[in-house]
Design an enzyme around this catalytic site. Structure first.
Site, PDB file in Angstrom:
ATOM      1  N   SER A  86      11.973 -13.294  -6.635  1.00 32.56           N
ATOM      2  CA  SER A  86      11.141 -12.494  -5.922  1.00 32.56           C
ATOM      3  C   SER A  86      11.585 -10.945  -5.764  1.00 32.56           C
ATOM      4  O   SER A  86      13.018 -10.764  -6.121  1.00 32.56           O
ATOM      5  CB  SER A  86      11.328 -13.076  -4.426  1.00 32.56           C
ATOM      6  OG  SER A  86      10.758 -11.898  -3.472  1.00 32.56           O
ATOM      7  N   TYR A 127      15.727 -15.155   3.224  1.00 34.63           N
ATOM      8  CA  TYR A 127      15.053 -15.055   2.068  1.00 34.63           C
ATOM      9  C   TYR A 127      15.414 -14.300   0.843  1.00 34.63           C
ATOM     10  O   TYR A 127      15.637 -14.770  -0.132  1.00 34.63           O
ATOM     11  CB  TYR A 127      13.419 -14.909   2.460  1.00 34.63           C
ATOM     12  CG  TYR A 127      12.562 -14.853   1.192  1.00 34.63           C
ATOM     13  CD1 TYR A 127      12.151 -16.168   0.847  1.00 34.63           C
ATOM     14  CD2 TYR A 127      12.139 -13.794   0.577  1.00 34.63           C
ATOM     15  CE1 TYR A 127      11.221 -16.254  -0.384  1.00 34.63           C
ATOM     16  CE2 TYR A 127      11.315 -13.986  -0.521  1.00 34.63           C
ATOM     17  CZ  TYR A 127      10.634 -15.065  -1.000  1.00 34.63           C
ATOM     18  OH  TYR A 127      10.064 -15.256  -2.215  1.00 34.63           O
TER      19      TYR A 127
END
Length: 276
Positions: free
Chosen positions: A148, A161
């Site tokens: 990501s 995250y």
């Protein structure tokens, strides 16, 4: 080694029952893979997709696997090997996100689960199959790791995250270099670093300046094509690479100012709701 790495290959995809995982599975079938193994915690959805895709003539099977548990990964691979053999292509797609201030995260449900699913699962799975991939030089092999843009830049309300994706990027890139250094050039590792994608996983998040929310099809196409070519890192959209460059050259205070007030990176998760 110039052959299409998907044609006649055994492709294993985690988080495969819906979203981008489903799109990777459809692409593998369209590219005439020999077989496709769909791993997902939702057994019914995985089996339904497998039944649909098998009508194409490609053998597609669903497996109920919780990738947060290493024992299930090992057992799942035993099942895949018994059915098809050793995977030629592994797509580490499974992931979850928890959006909150760090001190609001539950230590087990949020922190441990995120690190297990987003980071450790990919490492455990790849470690199990990599020796066999190294030994078989008869065809090209591929490993696609879905990271990501959050793994390239710090962002409020994404601490755990982001940590999981920073770990994914560091491991994936290091492994790529190790394989090259040891001469295992038939194996290519690609790390995909997208910004927000409209899968529902990031419901409520807002794209920073000049950074539109990508559709799953657009994101999947970029990652897939990068994997076919063996591109080391695929970053989408172009503003991800720009942000990395600016963060690297600017003093921290200057970057914080730009990220907060100009690019709106630091407020992109303010309205995050996520998928229930």
């Amino acid at each position: 080694m110039n052959a299409n790495p998907i044609t006649d290959a055994l492709v294993l995809i985690t988080g495969a029952a819906r979203g981008m995982g489903e799109l990777y599975a459809r692409r593998a079938v369209a590219a005439r893979a020999r077989a496709v193994a769909l791993w997902d915690i939702d057994e019914d959805a995985a089996n339904a997709l497998a039944a649909e895709l098998s009508r194409s003539g490609v053998d597609v099977r669903g497996y109920r696997i919780d990738v947060s548990e290493r024992e299930q990964i090992v057992a799942g691979l035993e099942g895949v090997r018994a059915d098809f053999g050793t995977p030629d292509v592994v797509i580490n797609n499974a992931g979850i996100v928890r959006g909150a201030a760090f001190w609001e995260h539950d230590p087990v449900r949020d922190i441990e689960a995120t690190m297990r699913i987003n980071s450790l699962a990919a490492m455990w799975l790849t470690r199990e199959v990599l020796p066999e991939m190294i030994a078989d030089t008869s065809r090209p092999k591929r490993i696609l790791n879905i990271a990501s843009a959050a793994g390239t830049l710090a962002n409020p309300n994404m601490s755990v995250y982001a940590a999981s994706k920073w770990a994914m990027i560091g491991w994936s890139e290091s492994m790529r270099l190790e394989l090259a250094a040891h001469g295992h050039r038939h194996i290519k590792v690609t790390t995909f670093c997208p910004s927000y994608i409209s899968t529902g996983m990031f419901a409520g998040a807002r794209g920073p300046l000049l950074t539109p929310i990508m559709t799953p099809r657009h994101a999947t196409a970029a990652a897939w094509n990068g994997m076919l070519r063996g591109t080391p890192m695929v970053l989408r959209p172009w503003t991800v690479k720009l942000s990395m460059a600016l963060r690297g050259v600017l003093p921290t205070a200057a970057w914080d100012l730009l990220a907060r007030h100009v690019f709106k990176v630091y407020s992109s998760m303010d309205q995050f709701t996520g998928r229930s």
